[in-house]
Design a protein around this motif. Structure first.
Motif, PDB file in Angstrom:
ATOM      1  N   ALA A 176       0.963  -1.131   0.159  1.00  0.00           N
ATOM      2  CA  ALA A 176      -0.094   0.056  -0.110  1.00  0.00           C
ATOM      3  C   ALA A 176       0.840   1.381   0.058  1.00  0.00           C
ATOM      4  CB  ALA A 176      -0.803  -0.031   1.157  1.00  0.00           C
ATOM      5  N   ALA A 177       0.302   2.242  -0.737  1.00  0.00           N
ATOM      6  CA  ALA A 177       1.236   3.411  -0.748  1.00  0.00           C
ATOM      7  C   ALA A 177       0.613   4.333   0.344  1.00  0.00           C
ATOM      8  CB  ALA A 177       0.962   4.282  -2.070  1.00  0.00           C
ATOM      9  N   PRO A 178       1.413   5.464   0.702  1.00  0.00           N
ATOM     10  CA  PRO A 178       0.751   6.440   1.807  1.00  0.00           C
ATOM     11  C   PRO A 178      -0.420   6.832   1.178  1.00  0.00           C
ATOM     12  CG  PRO A 178       3.107   6.518   1.362  1.00  0.00           C
ATOM     13  CD  PRO A 178       2.702   5.749   0.500  1.00  0.00           C
ATOM     14  N   ALA A 179      -1.442   7.424   1.990  1.00  0.00           N
ATOM     15  CA  ALA A 179      -2.482   8.091   1.856  1.00  0.00           C
ATOM     16  C   ALA A 179      -2.507   9.147   1.000  1.00  0.00           C
ATOM     17  CB  ALA A 179      -3.360   8.382   3.291  1.00  0.00           C
ATOM     18  N   ASP A 180      -1.459   9.956   0.797  1.00  0.00           N
ATOM     19  CA  ASP A 180      -1.199  11.166   0.106  1.00  0.00           C
ATOM     20  C   ASP A 180      -0.708  10.883  -1.077  1.00  0.00           C
ATOM     21  OD1 ASP A 180       1.017  10.496   1.137  1.00  0.00           O
ATOM     22  OD2 ASP A 180       1.462  12.796   1.794  1.00  0.00           O
ATOM     23  N   VAL A 181      -0.626   9.368  -1.579  1.00  0.00           N
ATOM     24  CA  VAL A 181       0.097   9.147  -2.904  1.00  0.00           C
ATOM     25  C   VAL A 181      -0.732   8.310  -3.579  1.00  0.00           C
ATOM     26  CG1 VAL A 181       1.986   7.840  -3.840  1.00  0.00           C
ATOM     27  CG2 VAL A 181       2.495   9.291  -1.800  1.00  0.00           C
ATOM     28  N   SER A 182      -0.801   8.444  -4.798  1.00  0.00           N
ATOM     29  CA  SER A 182      -1.444   7.537  -5.879  1.00  0.00           C
ATOM     30  C   SER A 182      -0.556   6.681  -6.459  1.00  0.00           C
ATOM     31  CB  SER A 182      -2.599   8.148  -6.689  1.00  0.00           C
ATOM     32  OG  SER A 182      -1.664   9.062  -7.509  1.00  0.00           O
ATOM     33  N   LEU A 183      -1.087   5.593  -6.985  1.00  0.00           N
ATOM     34  CA  LEU A 183      -0.327   4.404  -7.638  1.00  0.00           C
ATOM     35  C   LEU A 183      -1.037   4.226  -9.136  1.00  0.00           C
ATOM     36  CD1 LEU A 183       0.616   1.902  -5.208  1.00  0.00           C
ATOM     37  CD2 LEU A 183       2.225   3.525  -6.189  1.00  0.00           C
ATOM     38  N   GLY A 184      -0.210   4.138 -10.157  1.00  0.00           N
ATOM     39  CA  GLY A 184      -0.807   3.817 -11.398  1.00  0.00           C
ATOM     40  C   GLY A 184       0.108   3.532 -12.590  1.00  0.00           C
TER      41      GLY A 184
END
Length: 274
Positions: free
Chosen positions: A110-118
């Motif tokens: 999981a990435a930190p809440a303030d980071v998006s993955l894609g």
């Protein structure tokens, strides 16, 4: 040689041929890039069973100098034993890096809440900034946290060499490379922070170029991006997913995702290039 390492050797021979001509010089093959982009390297000729001598190394280095290419060699130690000794006897510096293969399903990080993955697409408005992350990340002296962040990324994006940017975009369009990024949603660490890619051939995928801006390190972003790439590579039908780590500390990041060390990847260069 194990079936796994044999598959990786076929991959290593196949991938450069998409954008390079292969010059076979006995036990070594030099990949001569067509057009702009990073120059390729020399590596053991696929299927050559004999040793590589110091004279073989010297002849290849002369050919690389003649083409104004870096004097660079890559191989797997367990597949071509003795080449490290020949390279060092020829005056080259040899780096030995852990080579790891995904064991089973990747562990999603999981990435930190303030980071998006894609995944990255050819029409991504941040494409230059995404590419610039790798330049800044690998330009840092080591893998420690540091000050270089979005400002350095954006300055690098504005100065990207046209040939490198074009080659990168082409790989996205034709699908020969798949790229992923972790992006800060807002604040001082907004925009692309960590990037990575995989290239594929012969049902084998290699994850490459995973790098994080020094100012965004120690947040698990490299592991998260690696997990995204590994998942996509398997879903695309690749049977083997592997990568090489800079050192044992970096290898531990990939082990969190489910990679296990199986061999040693070697890179040989003159001391002034290393």
């Amino acid at each position: 040689m194990s079936a796994l390492l044999a598959a990786i050797e076929r991959f290593y021979d196949a991938v450069p041929r998409r954008r390079a001509d292969a010059e076979v010089h006995g036990p070594l093959t030099l990949f001569v890039r067509r057009g702009d982009g990073w120059p390729y390297y020399a590596r053991p000729t696929l299927g050559h069973a004999g040793p590589v001598s110091v004279d073989d190394m010297a002849a290849m280095r002369a050919r690389q100098r003649g083409l104004s290419f870096p004097e660079s060699f890559e191989w797997v130690l367990e597949t071509t034993p003795g080449l490290d000794a020949a390279a060092e006897a020829a005056g080259l510096h040899v780096r030995r890096c852990p080579l790891l293969v995904l064991s089973g399903e990747p562990v999603q990080v999981a990435a930190p809440a303030d980071v998006s993955l894609g995944l990255v697409t050819p029409d991504d408005p941040d494409l230059a900034a995404v590419q610039a992350v790798a330049y800044v990340a690998f330009g840092a002296f080591d893998t420690a946290a540091g000050l270089a962040g979005p400002a350095e990324r954006d300055a690098t994006a504005a100065a990207l060499p046209a040939g490198h940017a074009t080659s990168w975009t082409t790989s996205l369009i034709d699908g020969t490379m798949v790229h992923a990024a972790a992006r800060g949603r807002a604040g001082e660490l907004a925009g692309p922070l960590c990037v990575g890619s995989y290239q594929h051939a012969e049902e084998v995928a290699e994850i490459v170029g995973v790098g994080t801006l020094p100012a965004a390190r120690r947040r698990g972003l490299a592991a998260a991006v690696t997990a995204v790439l590994a998942r996509r590579a398997l879903d695309a039908g690749n049977r083997t997913v592997f990568l090489s780590a800079q050192n044992d500390d970096v290898a531990r990041v990939y082990e969190r995702v489910g990679f296990r060390r199986v061999a040693t990847a070697c890179i040989a260069e003159p001391p002034e290039q290393a």
